[in-house]
Design a protein around this motif. Structure first.
Motif, PDB file in Angstrom:
ATOM      1  N   TYR A 100    -101.116  38.149 -56.470  1.00  0.00           N
ATOM      2  CA  TYR A 100    -101.833  37.532 -57.782  1.00  0.00           C
ATOM      3  C   TYR A 100    -100.890  37.452 -59.051  1.00  0.00           C
ATOM      4  O   TYR A 100    -101.029  36.418 -59.549  1.00  0.00           O
ATOM      5  CB  TYR A 100    -102.873  38.927 -58.133  1.00  0.00           C
ATOM      6  N   GLY A 101     -99.939  38.311 -58.996  1.00  0.00           N
ATOM      7  CA  GLY A 101     -98.828  37.960 -59.979  1.00  0.00           C
ATOM      8  C   GLY A 101     -98.074  36.653 -59.782  1.00  0.00           C
ATOM      9  O   GLY A 101     -97.980  35.741 -60.839  1.00  0.00           O
TER      10      GLY A 101
ATOM     11  N   ALA B 257     -97.809  30.871 -61.070  1.00  0.00           N
ATOM     12  CA  ALA B 257     -97.841  29.470 -60.215  1.00  0.00           C
ATOM     13  C   ALA B 257     -98.687  28.557 -60.966  1.00  0.00           C
ATOM     14  O   ALA B 257     -98.421  27.262 -61.303  1.00  0.00           O
ATOM     15  CB  ALA B 257     -98.093  29.288 -59.119  1.00  0.00           C
ATOM     16  N   VAL B 258     -99.893  28.963 -61.438  1.00  0.00           N
ATOM     17  CA  VAL B 258    -101.011  28.261 -62.276  1.00  0.00           C
ATOM     18  C   VAL B 258    -100.485  27.656 -63.752  1.00  0.00           C
ATOM     19  O   VAL B 258    -100.521  26.825 -64.197  1.00  0.00           O
ATOM     20  CB  VAL B 258    -102.176  28.901 -62.309  1.00  0.00           C
TER      21      VAL B 258
ATOM     22  N   MET C  46     -99.736  24.166 -65.284  1.00  0.00           N
ATOM     23  CA  MET C  46    -100.032  23.725 -66.590  1.00  0.00           C
ATOM     24  C   MET C  46     -99.211  23.113 -67.183  1.00  0.00           C
ATOM     25  O   MET C  46     -99.333  22.012 -67.850  1.00  0.00           O
ATOM     26  CB  MET C  46    -100.940  25.118 -67.322  1.00  0.00           C
ATOM     27  N   HIS C  47     -97.744  23.694 -67.140  1.00  0.00           N
ATOM     28  CA  HIS C  47     -96.811  22.966 -67.807  1.00  0.00           C
ATOM     29  C   HIS C  47     -96.349  21.560 -67.279  1.00  0.00           C
ATOM     30  O   HIS C  47     -96.103  20.850 -67.937  1.00  0.00           O
ATOM     31  CB  HIS C  47     -95.653  23.928 -67.680  1.00  0.00           C
ATOM     32  N   TYR C  48     -96.633  21.571 -65.991  1.00  0.00           N
ATOM     33  CA  TYR C  48     -96.426  20.117 -65.267  1.00  0.00           C
ATOM     34  C   TYR C  48     -97.160  19.393 -65.813  1.00  0.00           C
ATOM     35  O   TYR C  48     -97.060  18.083 -66.094  1.00  0.00           O
ATOM     36  CB  TYR C  48     -96.270  20.424 -63.562  1.00  0.00           C
ATOM     37  N   LEU C  49     -98.490  19.593 -65.898  1.00  0.00           N
ATOM     38  CA  LEU C  49     -99.567  18.646 -66.451  1.00  0.00           C
ATOM     39  C   LEU C  49     -99.160  18.171 -67.856  1.00  0.00           C
ATOM     40  O   LEU C  49     -99.677  17.084 -68.133  1.00  0.00           O
ATOM     41  CB  LEU C  49    -101.202  19.256 -66.223  1.00  0.00           C
TER      42      LEU C  49
ATOM     43  N   ALA D 205     -97.415  26.951 -52.745  1.00  0.00           N
ATOM     44  CA  ALA D 205     -96.296  27.831 -52.454  1.00  0.00           C
ATOM     45  C   ALA D 205     -96.596  29.212 -52.688  1.00  0.00           C
ATOM     46  O   ALA D 205     -95.958  29.899 -51.625  1.00  0.00           O
ATOM     47  CB  ALA D 205     -95.142  27.461 -53.435  1.00  0.00           C
ATOM     48  N   VAL D 206     -97.486  29.593 -53.378  1.00  0.00           N
ATOM     49  CA  VAL D 206     -98.119  31.055 -53.328  1.00  0.00           C
ATOM     50  C   VAL D 206     -98.829  31.321 -52.063  1.00  0.00           C
ATOM     51  O   VAL D 206     -98.844  32.272 -51.594  1.00  0.00           O
ATOM     52  CB  VAL D 206     -98.759  31.361 -54.723  1.00  0.00           C
ATOM     53  N   PHE D 207     -99.477  30.336 -51.673  1.00  0.00           N
ATOM     54  CA  PHE D 207    -100.341  30.805 -50.478  1.00  0.00           C
ATOM     55  C   PHE D 207     -99.429  30.980 -49.349  1.00  0.00           C
ATOM     56  O   PHE D 207     -99.599  31.922 -48.322  1.00  0.00           O
ATOM     57  CB  PHE D 207    -101.215  29.393 -49.970  1.00  0.00           C
ATOM     58  N   MET D 208     -98.412  30.155 -49.220  1.00  0.00           N
ATOM     59  CA  MET D 208     -97.529  30.341 -48.183  1.00  0.00           C
ATOM     60  C   MET D 208     -96.725  31.770 -48.082  1.00  0.00           C
ATOM     61  O   MET D 208     -96.613  32.346 -47.147  1.00  0.00           O
ATOM     62  CB  MET D 208     -96.309  29.175 -48.130  1.00  0.00           C
TER      63      MET D 208
END
Length: 70
Positions: A22-23, A28-29, A33-36, A54-57
């Protein structure tokens, strides 16, 4: 002493694993948002989508490290 400190950073059960995942997902989100904001358009969206992948993996790898009772 080193053993006691190392135990603080060891994931001992699935609940702790889910908290770590979760952390990682929240971070990652936020990074996405910074990338967007930094790269508007399709490039930013592609970078945004790669962050949670990457977090899913990593989450799958963390959960696979626990023994599954049969």
């Amino acid at each position: 002493m080193f053993h006691r400190v190392r135990r603080l950073f060891t994931i001992k059960n699935k609940f702790e694993a889910y908290l770590v995942i979760y952390g990682l997902g929240t971070g990652a989100v936020e990074r996405g948002m910074h990338y967007l904001h930094r790269f508007p358009g399709i490039g930013g969206w592609m970078l945004f989508l790669l962050c949670p992948v990457a977090v899913f993996m990593a989450g799958a790898k963390i959960l696979d490290s626990f023994d599954v009772p049969e």
